[in-house]
Design a protein around this motif. Structure first.
Motif, PDB file in Angstrom:
ATOM      1  N   GLN A  61      -2.772  16.273 -21.347  1.00 22.21           N
ATOM      2  CA  GLN A  61      -2.864  16.211 -19.895  1.00 22.21           C
ATOM      3  C   GLN A  61      -3.164  14.780 -19.448  1.00 22.21           C
ATOM      4  O   GLN A  61      -2.565  14.287 -18.493  1.00 22.21           O
ATOM      5  N   GLN A  62      -4.060  14.089 -20.164  1.00 18.35           N
ATOM      6  CA  GLN A  62      -4.386  12.699 -19.852  1.00 18.35           C
ATOM      7  C   GLN A  62      -3.155  11.812 -20.006  1.00 18.35           C
ATOM      8  O   GLN A  62      -2.872  10.969 -19.144  1.00 18.35           O
ATOM      9  N   MET A  63      -2.398  12.022 -21.078  1.00 24.07           N
ATOM     10  CA  MET A  63      -1.188  11.238 -21.312  1.00 24.07           C
ATOM     11  C   MET A  63      -0.153  11.500 -20.214  1.00 24.07           C
ATOM     12  O   MET A  63       0.520  10.569 -19.754  1.00 24.07           O
ATOM     13  N   ASP A  64      -0.022  12.753 -19.802  1.00 24.18           N
ATOM     14  CA  ASP A  64       0.908  13.094 -18.716  1.00 24.18           C
ATOM     15  C   ASP A  64       0.520  12.394 -17.421  1.00 24.18           C
ATOM     16  O   ASP A  64       1.376  11.854 -16.719  1.00 24.18           O
ATOM     17  N   VAL A  71       4.958   5.680 -13.879  1.00 24.95           N
ATOM     18  CA  VAL A  71       6.246   5.856 -13.207  1.00 24.95           C
ATOM     19  C   VAL A  71       6.108   5.591 -11.712  1.00 24.95           C
ATOM     20  O   VAL A  71       6.963   4.930 -11.103  1.00 24.95           O
ATOM     21  N   ALA A  72       5.017   6.076 -11.120  1.00 27.00           N
ATOM     22  CA  ALA A  72       4.798   5.864  -9.684  1.00 27.00           C
ATOM     23  C   ALA A  72       4.653   4.378  -9.367  1.00 27.00           C
ATOM     24  O   ALA A  72       5.219   3.882  -8.388  1.00 27.00           O
TER      25      ALA A  72
END
Length: 108
Positions: A61-64, A71-72
């Motif tokens: 989840q942290q990596m995501d 990306v943002a």
């Protein structure tokens, strides 16, 4: 009457297939139970083997989140010229950087 007979036979075929599927499902469940009884594996071990421990879930989840943030940021910077900035303290250098960059481009 022929149509009714065909419908009845079709229903019988479906019933037979459903019974066979139920028998197969029951057999799979029986074998699964036997394997689980023969090889006792804890839920924790299964989580580790499937990489689903709470720690690994949190890490994924942290990596995501980091990836989405990256990306943002990349998307937000994609709409800027190389000499532009969003930092007020560096705003004073924008015009000078633009002239140097444009000078490099026109020199080629």
């Amino acid at each position: 009457m022929n149509k009714n007979m065909s419908s009845w036979l079709s229903g019988l075929k479906n019933l037979t297939e459903n019974v066979q599927l139920k028998d197969l499902t029951d057999k799979v469940q029986e074998v699964t139970s036997k394997v689980q009884a023969a090889i006792p594996i804890s839920a924790e071990t299964i989580q580790k083997l499937t990489l689903m421990t709470p720690e690994l879930k949190a890490e994924r989840q942290q990596m995501d989140q980091e990836y989405k943030h990256k990306v943002a940021v990349k998307d937000s910077l994609a709409h800027m010229f190389p000499w532009e900035t969003r930092d007020e303290e560096r705003e004073i250098l924008v015009e000078e950087c633009k002239e140097v960059i444009m000078g490099l481009w026109s020199a080629e």
